[in-house]
Design a protein around this motif. Sequence first.
Motif, mmCIF file in Angstrom:
data_model
loop_
_atom_site.group_PDB
_atom_site.id
_atom_site.type_symbol
_atom_site.label_atom_id
_atom_site.label_comp_id
_atom_site.label_asym_id
_atom_site.label_seq_id
_atom_site.Cartn_x
_atom_site.Cartn_y
_atom_site.Cartn_z
ATOM 1 N N ALA A 153 14.202 0.235 8.548
ATOM 2 C CA ALA A 153 15.449 -0.099 9.245
ATOM 3 C C ALA A 153 16.327 -0.974 8.352
ATOM 4 N N GLU A 154 15.735 -2.010 7.750
ATOM 5 C CA GLU A 154 16.444 -2.801 6.742
ATOM 6 C C GLU A 154 16.070 -2.179 5.401
ATOM 7 N N TYR A 155 16.785 -1.129 5.082
ATOM 8 C CA TYR A 155 16.432 -0.241 3.980
ATOM 9 C C TYR A 155 16.580 -0.879 2.604
ATOM 10 N N ASP A 156 15.781 -0.350 1.701
ATOM 11 C CA ASP A 156 15.762 -0.781 0.308
ATOM 12 C C ASP A 156 15.587 0.503 -0.500
ATOM 13 N N ILE A 157 16.667 1.244 -0.636
ATOM 14 C CA ILE A 157 16.611 2.598 -1.184
ATOM 15 C C ILE A 157 16.109 2.618 -2.627
#
Length: 167
Positions: A153-157
């Motif tokens: 959800a709190e992405y770190d692509i």
Amino acid sequence: GPMDWDPGAGEHPGRRRVTDFLTEVYGRNAAEVSAACRPVRFLNRTVPFNSRNGAADALERVAARLAELAARDPGLRDVLYPVVGTFNWRTIAGTSRLSMHALGIAIDINPGRNPYWRHHRRPSDRLARRQSFPKEVMEVFEAEGFIWGGKWAEYDIMHFEYRPALL
């Protein structure tokens, strides 16, 4: 698998961690982790990566497969380069939790193209941004026991971490 959903608040596939277990496996402090790291050639750089539990070997296999993919599709270079981070003893930004970079089992690729949620200025396009990440790159990492931060959800692509026990 493919990124065909937008995770809801608090949904972080693979991100839940038992830090005591992970530090037992990979090292309890910066000195232990540093001693366990070995140089791995990853695309255009040599990076330190933890050699315990097959992590460095897995990253080498990922690097070989990604180099082949990039040779066939030069456009992937925009996604993969530069490689910016592996071992760095620190906590996760904004928390007191140990980062997987601190254990030498995480790698970040091209933060300019692959945003971290705190730095992404257009949150309305977060699913499209995740879906634009090349599926074949994600599959190469996942085949070797890495999870992708783009699914959180709190992405770190840009972020991949070695977590074979989950896969």
